[in-house]
Design a protein around this motif. Sequence first.
Motif, PDB file in Angstrom:
ATOM      1  N   UNK A 146       0.805  -1.208   0.000  1.00 62.56           N
ATOM      2  CA  UNK A 146       0.000   0.000   0.000  1.00 62.56           C
ATOM      3  C   UNK A 146       0.842   1.264   0.000  1.00 62.56           C
ATOM      4  N   UNK A 147       1.929   1.267   0.775  1.00 58.82           N
ATOM      5  CA  UNK A 147       2.753   2.466   0.847  1.00 58.82           C
ATOM      6  C   UNK A 147       3.460   2.730  -0.476  1.00 58.82           C
ATOM      7  N   UNK A 148       3.694   1.691  -1.243  1.00 56.85           N
ATOM      8  CA  UNK A 148       4.364   1.863  -2.530  1.00 56.85           C
ATOM      9  C   UNK A 148       3.394   2.207  -3.658  1.00 56.85           C
ATOM     10  N   UNK A 149       2.092   2.195  -3.341  1.00 53.20           N
ATOM     11  CA  UNK A 149       1.095   2.405  -4.391  1.00 53.20           C
ATOM     12  C   UNK A 149       0.852   3.876  -4.708  1.00 53.20           C
ATOM     13  N   UNK A 150       0.674   4.674  -3.670  1.00 55.09           N
ATOM     14  CA  UNK A 150       0.245   6.057  -3.871  1.00 55.09           C
ATOM     15  C   UNK A 150       1.009   6.976  -2.928  1.00 55.09           C
ATOM     16  N   UNK A 151       1.620   8.004  -3.475  1.00 60.23           N
ATOM     17  CA  UNK A 151       2.231   9.054  -2.674  1.00 60.23           C
ATOM     18  C   UNK A 151       1.541  10.365  -3.015  1.00 60.23           C
ATOM     19  N   UNK A 152       1.420  11.265  -2.036  1.00 63.28           N
ATOM     20  CA  UNK A 152       0.730  12.514  -2.305  1.00 63.28           C
ATOM     21  C   UNK A 152       0.996  13.576  -1.269  1.00 63.28           C
ATOM     22  N   UNK A 153       0.139  14.605  -1.295  1.00 64.29           N
ATOM     23  CA  UNK A 153       0.275  15.760  -0.405  1.00 64.29           C
ATOM     24  C   UNK A 153      -0.733  15.650   0.736  1.00 64.29           C
ATOM     25  N   UNK A 154      -0.222  15.773   1.960  1.00 65.18           N
ATOM     26  CA  UNK A 154      -1.054  15.599   3.146  1.00 65.18           C
ATOM     27  C   UNK A 154      -1.126  16.905   3.924  1.00 65.18           C
ATOM     28  N   UNK A 155      -2.323  17.283   4.301  1.00 72.25           N
ATOM     29  CA  UNK A 155      -2.549  18.471   5.129  1.00 72.25           C
ATOM     30  C   UNK A 155      -2.921  18.023   6.539  1.00 72.25           C
ATOM     31  N   UNK A 156      -2.316  18.641   7.554  1.00 72.69           N
ATOM     32  CA  UNK A 156      -2.549  18.285   8.948  1.00 72.69           C
ATOM     33  C   UNK A 156      -3.319  19.409   9.646  1.00 72.69           C
ATOM     34  N   UNK A 171       4.268  11.030   8.421  1.00 68.72           N
ATOM     35  CA  UNK A 171       3.770  11.118   7.044  1.00 68.72           C
ATOM     36  C   UNK A 171       4.915  11.310   6.056  1.00 68.72           C
ATOM     37  N   UNK A 172       5.852  12.183   6.412  1.00 65.04           N
ATOM     38  CA  UNK A 172       6.989  12.450   5.524  1.00 65.04           C
ATOM     39  C   UNK A 172       7.908  11.239   5.417  1.00 65.04           C
ATOM     40  N   UNK A 173       8.053  10.488   6.515  1.00 66.86           N
ATOM     41  CA  UNK A 173       8.879   9.279   6.481  1.00 66.86           C
ATOM     42  C   UNK A 173       8.288   8.226   5.547  1.00 66.86           C
ATOM     43  N   UNK A 174       6.982   8.306   5.334  1.00 66.61           N
ATOM     44  CA  UNK A 174       6.323   7.379   4.411  1.00 66.61           C
ATOM     45  C   UNK A 174       6.525   7.784   2.951  1.00 66.61           C
ATOM     46  N   UNK A 175       7.078   8.967   2.715  1.00 67.36           N
ATOM     47  CA  UNK A 175       7.312   9.436   1.362  1.00 67.36           C
ATOM     48  C   UNK A 175       6.338  10.490   0.876  1.00 67.36           C
ATOM     49  N   UNK A 176       5.333  10.806   1.713  1.00 69.83           N
ATOM     50  CA  UNK A 176       4.380  11.860   1.356  1.00 69.83           C
ATOM     51  C   UNK A 176       4.968  13.229   1.681  1.00 69.83           C
ATOM     52  N   UNK A 177       4.419  14.266   1.086  1.00 71.09           N
ATOM     53  CA  UNK A 177       4.785  15.627   1.439  1.00 71.09           C
ATOM     54  C   UNK A 177       3.668  16.226   2.287  1.00 71.09           C
ATOM     55  N   UNK A 178       4.027  17.147   3.183  1.00 67.51           N
ATOM     56  CA  UNK A 178       3.063  17.815   4.056  1.00 67.51           C
ATOM     57  C   UNK A 178       2.887  19.248   3.574  1.00 67.51           C
ATOM     58  N   UNK A 179       1.661  19.620   3.246  1.00 68.38           N
ATOM     59  CA  UNK A 179       1.417  20.965   2.732  1.00 68.38           C
ATOM     60  C   UNK A 179       1.470  22.016   3.831  1.00 68.38           C
ATOM     61  N   UNK A 180       1.268  21.592   5.085  1.00 70.31           N
ATOM     62  CA  UNK A 180       1.305  22.524   6.204  1.00 70.31           C
ATOM     63  C   UNK A 180       0.435  22.024   7.342  1.00 70.31           C
ATOM     64  N   UNK A 181       0.476  22.783   8.444  1.00 70.62           N
ATOM     65  CA  UNK A 181      -0.301  22.457   9.633  1.00 70.62           C
ATOM     66  C   UNK A 181      -1.213  23.638   9.961  1.00 70.62           C
TER      67      UNK A 181
END
Length: 277
Positions: A146-156, A171-181
Amino acid sequence: MSDSTAPGGQAAPGEDLSQAISRELPFLRRYARALTGSQSSGDRYAMATLEAILADPAALQTGLTVRVGLFSVFHSVWQNADAPVAKAEDRLAAAAQAHLARLTRNSREALLLQTIEGFSAAEVGQILGTSEDEAAALVERAFAEMENSILGKVMVIEDEAIIAMDIAAIVEAMGHSVTGVARTRSEAVALAAKERPDLILADIQLADNSSGIDAVSDIIADMGLLPVIFITAFPERLLTGQRPEPTFLINKPYTEEQVRSAVSQAMFFSSTETLNA
């Protein structure tokens, strides 16, 4: 596992079997909803589980705790129905089902059971009818697939700085980017407008006493459906069946594995029914 659950998942003192099942039912519904990707579909399978137990009380196998037995019966119902997911109602759901077809059988179930519902590997094995070692292997396989399937932008959306930093790091360690908090409803709406997220991870109670639910509702009203994960210290307050419920819900305090699992699930199975204010 619910704080009110008796040790070992057995009925509490003075509690009969029906009461023990009722106490666990909100968590079975949560699991069924995340598994099927739909509140209505998940509830149908939870109801079918109860009907199976009423028709044959022996289905709750002797030697299993009430909690493990309940989930075991659910899986008998689920597998007999050929483990269907909800009918694709939109583009996101259709894409998710295409991804699901590529997953190793039972790996997603094992992942949800262990990381979201808190079952041990041995209990997962009992529920799925396999060994403890195989259950643990299924969980690891699910994470990888699952972690290798989809990467994207996450908002917290989280008002506690330390928790927000921790979630962002996971979240970032999983390869996703964080748009902000964002710490408040208004900050959340503004942040989403600045950069559209692929996933929202939201606390319920925010810094200015505003609601993360309201913030998410505002964002979805502007942008359309997005996968959402809610975090709360009181999940039973949201798992009442009285109104639309979140597909993905994490208890506080959470574990890194729970966040990883929920993020992977939400990004992978990105069809979300969110709460109405």
